[in-house]
Write an enzyme that holds these catalytic residues in place. Sequence first.
Site, mmCIF file in Angstrom:
data_model
loop_
_atom_site.group_PDB
_atom_site.id
_atom_site.type_symbol
_atom_site.label_atom_id
_atom_site.label_comp_id
_atom_site.label_asym_id
_atom_site.label_seq_id
_atom_site.Cartn_x
_atom_site.Cartn_y
_atom_site.Cartn_z
ATOM 1 N N LYS A 78 0.865 -1.180 -0.032
ATOM 2 C CA LYS A 78 -0.124 -0.228 -0.059
ATOM 3 C C LYS A 78 0.979 1.164 -0.070
ATOM 4 O O LYS A 78 1.915 1.560 0.780
ATOM 5 C CB LYS A 78 -0.950 -0.074 1.073
ATOM 6 N N VAL A 94 -20.456 0.601 -6.191
ATOM 7 C CA VAL A 94 -21.022 0.102 -5.792
ATOM 8 C C VAL A 94 -22.182 -0.976 -5.115
ATOM 9 O O VAL A 94 -22.770 -1.640 -5.671
ATOM 10 C CB VAL A 94 -19.786 -1.224 -4.982
HETATM 11 P P1 NAD Z 1 -18.873 5.460 -2.984
HETATM 12 O O1 NAD Z 1 -17.938 6.441 -2.246
HETATM 13 O O2 NAD Z 1 -19.131 5.118 -4.498
HETATM 14 O O3 NAD Z 1 -20.723 4.812 -2.068
HETATM 15 C C1 NAD Z 1 -19.917 4.977 -0.485
HETATM 16 C C2 NAD Z 1 -21.912 5.528 -0.953
HETATM 17 O O4 NAD Z 1 -21.619 4.865 0.776
HETATM 18 C C3 NAD Z 1 -21.490 6.856 -1.042
HETATM 19 O O5 NAD Z 1 -23.383 7.508 -1.908
HETATM 20 C C4 NAD Z 1 -22.268 7.692 0.355
HETATM 21 O O6 NAD Z 1 -22.890 8.530 0.085
HETATM 22 C C5 NAD Z 1 -23.137 6.223 0.644
HETATM 23 N N1 NAD Z 1 -22.485 6.057 2.406
HETATM 24 C C6 NAD Z 1 -21.347 6.967 3.409
HETATM 25 N N2 NAD Z 1 -21.760 7.103 5.069
HETATM 26 C C7 NAD Z 1 -23.298 6.395 4.948
HETATM 27 C C8 NAD Z 1 -23.764 5.757 6.386
HETATM 28 N N3 NAD Z 1 -23.635 6.273 6.872
HETATM 29 N N4 NAD Z 1 -25.291 5.288 5.781
HETATM 30 C C9 NAD Z 1 -25.244 5.386 4.352
HETATM 31 N N5 NAD Z 1 -24.851 5.349 3.954
HETATM 32 C C10 NAD Z 1 -23.638 6.483 3.253
HETATM 33 O O7 NAD Z 1 -17.811 4.131 -2.541
HETATM 34 P P2 NAD Z 1 -18.035 2.339 -3.192
HETATM 35 O O8 NAD Z 1 -16.387 2.187 -4.291
HETATM 36 O O9 NAD Z 1 -19.142 2.386 -3.766
HETATM 37 O O10 NAD Z 1 -17.558 1.186 -2.155
HETATM 38 C C11 NAD Z 1 -18.146 1.040 -0.877
HETATM 39 C C12 NAD Z 1 -17.274 0.404 -0.154
HETATM 40 O O11 NAD Z 1 -16.857 -0.782 -0.708
HETATM 41 C C13 NAD Z 1 -15.863 1.076 0.718
HETATM 42 O O12 NAD Z 1 -15.746 0.765 1.756
HETATM 43 C C14 NAD Z 1 -14.847 0.867 -0.448
HETATM 44 O O13 NAD Z 1 -13.520 0.860 0.715
HETATM 45 C C15 NAD Z 1 -15.359 -0.795 -0.757
HETATM 46 N N6 NAD Z 1 -14.831 -0.876 -1.876
HETATM 47 C C16 NAD Z 1 -14.641 -0.625 -3.118
HETATM 48 C C17 NAD Z 1 -14.378 -1.272 -3.983
HETATM 49 C C18 NAD Z 1 -14.479 -1.014 -5.623
HETATM 50 O O14 NAD Z 1 -14.340 -1.072 -5.983
HETATM 51 N N7 NAD Z 1 -15.466 0.624 -5.641
HETATM 52 C C19 NAD Z 1 -13.834 -2.791 -4.148
HETATM 53 C C20 NAD Z 1 -13.373 -3.167 -2.970
HETATM 54 C C21 NAD Z 1 -13.901 -2.533 -2.069
#
Ligand code: NAD
Length: 351
Positions: free
Chosen positions: A84, A185
């Site tokens: 990382k 996601v």
């Molecule tokens: P993103 O930032 O696009 O979406 C996250 C969403 O969660 C946002 O719409 C935000 O407003 C909402 N949110 C934040 N706090 C909240 C709460 N307390 N209650 C309800 N909603 C809330 O992120 P993402 O890329 O969709 O990733 C989501 C999760 O999955 C993260 O933890 C990320 O680390 C993990 N992840 C993502 C990927 C990927 O491919 N994008 C891969 C592995 C893991």
Amino acid sequence: MKTPKAIHELIAQYTPQEVHYYSDPGTGLRALIVIHSTTLGPATGGTRFYPYATWEAALEDALKLAQAMSYKCALAELPFGGGKGVILGDPKREKTPQLLQAYARIVHQFNGRFTTGEEMGIDPEDLKVMMRETQFIAGARGVTPDISPVTAQGVFYGLKACFQTVFGNSSLHGRTIAVQGAGKVGYHLIKLLTAEGARIFVSDIDRRALERVQSEFGVRIVEPPDAIYALECDAFAPCAIGGIINDTTLPLLNCKIVAGSANNQLKEPRHGDRLHEFGILYAPDYVINAGGLIAAVQDLIGGSLERAFQETEKIYGRLLKIFEIARRERIAPHRVADRIAEERLRKRPYE
Ligand code: NAD
């Protein structure tokens, strides 16, 4: 402020192979690169650009995330280890092409032993800037402009494995699923789930994200957002933030399954044991959310998006196996996943 001994202990806790710190006064770059393990292959992991409150907080984040990458690669059976990068600073104010290029030159010095890509504060445009200095960048070759649909597909297969284990049937038709977070996601996951006929409840703190999934897929909105924990449903899919399975939320849960994309869903490992005691099946986060990593690796090795989706489908069988071992040994699935990862990381590749 931690004493030097405490920093040493912090490092030892996460068992990294290497910890590197860099500064470049010319561009203002301050960065850490942690290589957790190269036992299974060169280390890979995104670079996070974040305004950490302290240097120690940045170090702890890098150590934790690098170790998690090792476990994730090991479980996804990828020939890569965990690493990382973190850049200390506010990307909104301090990110310049010169700083990114200085960082990329450091990555290049690893000569492929560490490859990196997108993370919080680093977007695809930044990767293109970094690629001027090094080819050891994942996610800039165009396999996909966004890995999130692949992550969502993996979570979808993972949910099916959970339903197969709990209900003896992997169909999601008519099942009630509560999705926390309708971001990158969450959006794609909700699309897949509604196409299969699941009933979806969604929470988000962003009104626009909610309106989008409501108008496109007719989902029900949960308000206030934290009411999602107590919602009666078959599965709770955390797709927003980490640490949401904790002492406060655990007694509220009214589901049979917890399975979503969010990283570090368990506040502490003991919370996974509590889920197990409550009879709630938990899909270890780094197993179910590996689709994005699988897509990034395809980009790195010159593969294809089609191959990334094929490899992601294996999450279904992988989780079934973990759940079966957990059932046989009467332990929580996250303990089984950690053990498998640690066993693989102890082995030399030629063994
Ligand atoms: P993103 O930032 O696009 O979406 C996250 C969403 O969660 C946002 O719409 C935000 O407003 C909402 N949110 C934040 N706090 C909240 C709460 N307390 N209650 C309800 N909603 C809330 O992120 P993402 O890329 O969709 O990733 C989501 C999760 O999955 C993260 O933890 C990320 O680390 C993990 N992840 C993502 C990927 C990927 O491919 N994008 C891969 C592995 C893991």
